[in-house]
Design a protein around this motif. Structure first.
Motif, short mmCIF file in Angstrom:
data_model
loop_
_atom_site.label_atom_id
_atom_site.label_comp_id
_atom_site.label_asym_id
_atom_site.label_seq_id
_atom_site.Cartn_x
_atom_site.Cartn_y
_atom_site.Cartn_z
N TYR A 106 13.23 -11.07 2.36
CA TYR A 106 11.99 -10.83 1.76
C TYR A 106 11.43 -9.45 2.32
CZ TYR A 106 13.08 -13.71 -2.18
OH TYR A 106 13.71 -14.29 -3.28
N GLY A 110 9.87 -6.50 0.81
CA GLY A 110 8.94 -6.15 0.66
C GLY A 110 8.08 -5.01 0.85
N SER A 120 2.55 -5.18 -6.43
CA SER A 120 2.32 -6.85 -6.26
C SER A 120 3.78 -7.43 -6.05
CB SER A 120 1.81 -7.25 -8.38
OG SER A 120 3.19 -6.29 -8.73
N GLU A 121 4.59 -6.28 -6.38
CA GLU A 121 6.03 -7.20 -6.20
C GLU A 121 6.07 -7.03 -4.00
OE1 GLU A 121 9.14 -4.97 -7.61
OE2 GLU A 121 8.35 -4.73 -9.65
N GLU A 124 4.41 -10.01 -3.31
CA GLU A 124 5.14 -11.48 -3.56
C GLU A 124 6.44 -11.82 -2.69
OE1 GLU A 124 7.70 -13.39 -7.70
OE2 GLU A 124 7.14 -11.49 -7.80
N LEU A 127 4.86 -12.83 0.29
CA LEU A 127 3.85 -14.54 0.46
C LEU A 127 5.71 -15.16 0.46
CD1 LEU A 127 1.80 -14.38 -1.85
CD2 LEU A 127 1.60 -14.52 0.19
N LYS A 128 6.45 -14.87 -0.51
CA LYS A 128 8.04 -15.87 -0.29
C LYS A 128 8.92 -16.20 1.43
CE LYS A 128 9.64 -15.14 -4.85
NZ LYS A 128 10.75 -14.69 -5.84
N THR A 131 7.20 -18.40 3.05
CA THR A 131 7.20 -19.22 2.60
C THR A 131 8.61 -20.26 3.09
OG1 THR A 131 6.34 -19.21 0.72
CG2 THR A 131 8.28 -21.05 0.73
#
Length: 556
Positions: A106, A110, A120-121, A124, A127-128, A131
């Motif tokens: 990820y 990014g 925005s993608e 996201e 942030l994934k 996580t």
């Protein structure tokens, strides 16, 4: 019986060779994984040893996609232009239970979205990644992710959020024992504070970065000196700023970075009226290969000569600066057009190859069926020849008619395939012509809209023009520029809300990043009037007291 034994032997031998090749590919991928972080060039050479990477499946395919993306990125190759490769790794690892590789996948996805301009993608994806890495001890990777999130927030004008992200990156770099990463983190925090005009904090973090940096030859040392120079220059300490810029030049090892430091030094000299020294710095940068630095040098020489009232030479420098920027824009448009043409040509070839392959497969199946029919009919004729000679002749004639029909169908299929190819070529030609027309129209729009708007904005930021003295055409050029750059921002907000012309101009300047101090100069009023204008604009935009006007406009 012997034939059956031979086939079984071939099947078992082929499976043994396939397993052996798979095991060797797995071992090679494990070697690449062990050395990709420290020796990316060696990792790239090992990956090139894979003969058939397209035959990899499952985990091996995902490992190859992730490792190849890492190796290309760390070798500074063109790895972040397409997301098709890293998507293989993302789709596999997000449900595999391997959180570290999922986070890495990820993270690189990014970075690719950042290059594509999909903010925005990209956010996201980062942030994934965090996580997945939440309970992991991949501190350096987490530091890199927070650093990139900070870049995104800073680019959106969210200074406080970016500073918080950079501080978290410093924390994770400390846990990873990466002192160089801490230095870059301090520089990023300092830049965030500098962007928000918190000069004391910016100065403290820049000095902390210098204290942490033990290697005096590292390139970040020069950039820290330059940042310190910009901070004290904005505070009016020009002699101290000049000393910092000279230190940045002396400790610099990169030619292009050194030229940027000469531009900063020249600006400082120009601000204190030492035009000869400033001109010497700008002259040092005007005939270089970097077109942006060269254009900047000519632009500063234009401003310098204008201050000296030498308007003829100032205009010549301005024309040189603009011509260089026009060349860059034309080259960018040409490269984009060439990329589109190559893409459509590749798609056309793929379609033609697929069509040819499909036709060959259909023909092969069809001829196989014909051969089976002919073989069956021939066998039946031979068997029944003696008993029913007349019936055999009729059957033979019937089969010949069937063969003629099949041949006609083959001819029809071939004609249909040729007509489809011609139709596709015509469609592709129309698309290419449309691309050229749209590209030409975009160039004309950008040339007409951006130049005047950028000049007016530059005059506003430098305090040479105030709103009261602006012409309607100058206001409209700013509105057109915002519509072009920010997806019809002015048109949308004017349609959605009942705004006056003053409110609309205030919203446009806030969108472009004008601070309250700059708005006070632009509107030629006191800070209290700027505050009241913002409150009035908030009420027109139907915002509550606790809502942030700047944040609403930034994300509108």
């Amino acid at each position: 019986m012997n034939k059956y034994l031979f086939c079984i032997f071939l099947f078992i031998g082929g499976g043994f060779v396939s397993c052996k090749q798979t095991n060797s590919d797995v071992e090679l991928l494990e070697q690449v994984e062990r050395c990709v972080e420290v020796y990316p060039d060696s990792a790239m050479q090992l990956l090139n040893l894979l003969q058939y990477p397209e035959k990899l499946r499952g985990k091996e395919s995902a490992d190859y996609a992730l490792l190849l993306t890492q190796a290309l990125d760390k070798n500074y190759l063109d790895s972040l232009q397409s997301d098709s490769l890293i998507k293989i790794a993302v789709d596999y690892y997000k449900g595999s239970g391997d959180y570290v590789k999922a986070g890495k996948s990820y993270y690189y996805y990014g970075k690719i979205m950042v290059v594509k301009g999909k903010v925005s993608e990209a956010m996201e994806a980062f942030l994934k990644a965090l996580t997945f890495l939440k309970e992991m001890k991949e501190y350096k990777l987490q530091g890199l992710i927070f650093e990139h999130i900070g870049y995104l927030n800073l680019g959106q004008g969210m200074h406080e959020q970016s500073i918080d992200n950079y501080r978290k990156s410093i924390h994770y770099y400390e846990l990873a024992g990466d002192s160089i990463g801490e230095v870059y983190g301090c520089r990023n925090v300092a830049r965030g504070h500098y962007a928000s005009q918190d000069y004391d904090s910016a100065y403290w973090y820049a000095n902390r970065g210098l204290l942490l940096l033990s290697d005096t030859t590292n390139q970040v040392r020069s950039s820290l000196f330059q940042l310190l120079g910009l901070i004290v220059k904005d505070e009016g300490k020009y002699s101290q700023a000049i000393d910092y810029f000279i230190s940045a030049i002396e400790s610099n090892k990169n030619v292009n970075d050194g030229l940027r430091y000469y531009l900063s030094l020249g600006c400082a000299y120009m601000d204190i009226g030492q035009f000869a020294l400033a001109e010497r710095c700008f002259e040092h940068c005007k005939n270089v290969n970097d077109v942006f630095i060269s254009s900047g040098a000519y632009n500063y020489l234009y401003l310098l000569k204008k201050k000296e009232s030498n308007y003829e030479q100032a205009l010549s420098y301005k024309e040189l600066s603009d011509s260089i920027l026009n060349i860059v824009r034309n080259n960018e448009l040409s490269s984009q057009l060439l990329a589109l043409q190559k893409k459509y040509e590749a798609d056309r070839l793929i379609m033609e190859n697929s069509q040819i392959r499909l036709e060959k497969e259909n023909q092969a199946y069809f001829y196989s069926v014909i051969m089976l029919i002919i073989s069956g009919v021939s066998f039946w004729l031979i068997k029944k020849y003696k008993k029913k000679n007349l019936r055999n002749i009729e059957a033979l004639r019937r089969n010949e008619r069937i063969l003629e029909e099949y041949a006609c169908r083959i001819t029809g299929l071939e004609l249909e395939g040729e007509q489809e190819r011609e139709a596709k070529k015509e469609v592709i030609g129309k698309l290419n012509r449309k691309i050229l027309e749209l590209t030409s129209e975009n160039k004309r729009i950008r040339d007409n809209s951006c130049v005047e708007a950028l000049f007016v904005l530059g005059e506003l930021k430098e305090g040479k023009l105030i709103v009261e003295n602006m012409k309607m055409s100058e206001r409209q050029s700013i509105f057109d520029f915002l519509d072009l750059v920010y997806a019809n921002f002015v048109s949308r907000i004017k349609t959605d809300f009942e705004l006056t012309k003053g409110d609309l101009l205030l919203a446009a300047l806030i969108k472009l990043g004008f601070s309250s101090k700059q708005l006070m100069i632009v509107f030629d009023c006191e800070m209290k009037s700027v505050y009241k204008s913002k409150q009035r604009l908030k009420s027109h935009l139907k915002l509550e007291k606790e809502d942030s006007l700047e944040e609403m406009i930034a994300f509108y």
